[in-house]
Design an enzyme around this catalytic site. Structure first.
Site, PDB file in Angstrom:
ATOM      1  N   TYR A 116       0.873  -1.177   0.000  1.00  0.00           N
ATOM      2  CA  TYR A 116       0.000   0.000   0.000  1.00  0.00           C
ATOM      3  C   TYR A 116       0.903   1.217   0.000  1.00  0.00           C
ATOM      4  CZ  TYR A 116      -3.314   3.534   1.544  1.00  0.00           C
ATOM      5  OH  TYR A 116      -4.093   4.664   1.621  1.00  0.00           O
ATOM      6  N   GLU A 204      -3.330   7.487  -4.075  1.00  0.00           N
ATOM      7  CA  GLU A 204      -3.357   6.228  -3.329  1.00  0.00           C
ATOM      8  C   GLU A 204      -3.177   5.066  -4.304  1.00  0.00           C
ATOM      9  OE1 GLU A 204      -7.088   4.513  -1.804  1.00  0.00           O
ATOM     10  OE2 GLU A 204      -6.145   4.573   0.175  1.00  0.00           O
TER      11      GLU A 204
END
Ligand code: ADP
Ligand code: MG
Length: 393
Positions: A116, A204
């Protein structure tokens, strides 16, 4: 403002962020053609909506998953046919789901690990912050809750930018080996440059993937752009997809109204964000539910007020309208006249409660009363909220 994953891919190319080759398609046939042009038997079909959690989502027609790995262009066509024109529900779309009108067809990569990686603006330090984790591909909120020690935070100095030592540290903490370090750092740098040059509020990447060959690629993307800076990026502003947005908000933005749609039944028309928040609170306090946040600002014109009314009454959930205006810069009698003129031009179908306060308030109230329009006047915020709540019962 947000953009689609396929649009992010184009930006990635501009900033040299590696991403699997792929293109958007609007029909099953087009999806098949894109798949054939990729010349690989590792393919992925991905529903394009402004929401995450697609992989684990379910279509309203029962079809499972908005991300499918397949082998042939024919299979790509079949999967695209099952997704296009259908509504996908994920944990981010809400129960209504989102209509899928485009799919991304891309090369599927072998993945040895999913990370992530995000860059956002940290409101406490007023500076960019990188958030990364070895637990990619899953819900980051869940990781933060269950294993907070696996969340890495790297604050960035806004003037110095992302320093090479910070990138290396990050890569090390994420477990990249020295052979993989260069590829990882190049991606972090490119993403940071992109974040700054595009005036992003959020970048993101979940997942950022490592392949067995040591490539580091962005397999998914969510971008948020600072709307106040969009004027500097017409090419990004052009990527706006209004079909993904609340139609009430799209209409409001045309008239520079600060409008956010909510799911209650009392519409609010207020000047000043603080007063708007207070109005919503007090409606809730008296047992009602606001249908929106609407701040018409300090210098709202009659046209804006009229358009605001139109947006409020076009919302089928609205059972009453509460106008709460503080006449400071604008005088109450002028505001009252604006409301009267606005109400006369639209077909008011729900009760309207108006609370005015400030300069020339008595004159304003008298105008409303003398107008013979079905307008209930209120003395203070409490009184107004109670009357609006009562009007919905
Ligand atoms: P979402 O987050 O909306 O579920 P993603 O794009 O992250 O959608 O896809 C879900 C999962 O599908 C990823 O975590 C990854 O495992 C896999 N995936 C997505 N794109 C690719 C790709 N190009 N190659 C291989 N696997 C992929
Ligand atoms: Mg994802």
């Amino acid at each position: 403002m947000n953009i689609h994953e396929y649009q992010a891919k184009e930006l990635f190319q501009k900033f040299s962020v590696p991403t699997p080759p792929g293109r958007v398609a609007h029909t099953p046939e087009e999806a098949e053609a894109v798949a054939s042009s990729l010349k690989t038997n590792h393919l992925v079909v991905k529903a394009q909506i402004h929401a995450g959690g697609r992989g684990k989502g379910t279509f309203k027609n029962g079809f499972q998953g908005g991300v499918h790995l397949v082998k042939t262009p024919g299979q790509v066509r079949d999967i695209a046919a099952k997704m296009l024109g259908q509504t996908l529900v994920t944990h981010q779309t809400g129960p209504d789901g989102k209509l899928v009108s485009k799919v991304l067809v891309a090369e599927a990569k072998d993945i040895s690990h999913e990370y992530y990686f995000a860059i956002l603006l940290d409101r406490t330090t007023y500076a960019p912050l990188i958030i990364a984790s070895t637990r990619g591909g899953m819900d980051i909120e869940k990781v933060a809750e269950e294993t907070p020690q696996l969340i890495i935070r790297e604050p960035i100095h806004p003037l110095l930018g992302l320093q090479p030592y910070q990138s290396r540290n990050l890569a090390k903490r994420l477990g990249f080996t020295s052979a993989q370090m260069r590829a990882a750092c190049q991606v972090f740098d490119a993403l940071y440059r992109m974040f700054i040059s595009c005036d992003c509020s959020l970048v993101e990447i979940n997942p950022l993937a490592l392949t067995p060959g040591g490539e580091v690629l962005a397999l998914d993307a969510k971008f948020g752009f600072d709307e106040n800076a969009l004027y500097r990026h017409p090419e990004i502003a052009a990527l706006r997809d209004i079909t993904e947005e609340d139609p009430r908000e799209v209409e409001a933005s045309k008239y520079h109204l600060n409008y956010i749609g909510l799911d209650g039944n009392i519409a609010c028309l207020v000047n000043g964000a603080g007063l708007a928040m207070a109005t919503m609170d007090i409606i809730q306090y008296h047992g009602g539910r606001p249908a929106n946040f609407l701040d018409v600002g300090g210098g709202a014109s009659e046209e804006q007020v009229t358009e605001a009314f139109k947006i409020l009454i076009s919302d089928k959930n609205v059972k009453a309208i509460l106008v709460n205006i503080f006449g400071g810069i604008m005088k109450c009698d002028i505001i009252a006249q604006g409301i009267i003129n606005a109400v006369k031009t639209i077909n008011l179908t729900v009760p309207l409660v108006v609370r005015l306060e400030g300069t020339n308030v008595e004159l304003g109230k008298k105008l409303l009363q003398d107008s013979r329009l079905p307008i209930t006047t209120a003395d203070d915020l409490n009184d107004a909220a109670q009357k609006a709540v009562a009007a919905t019962k």
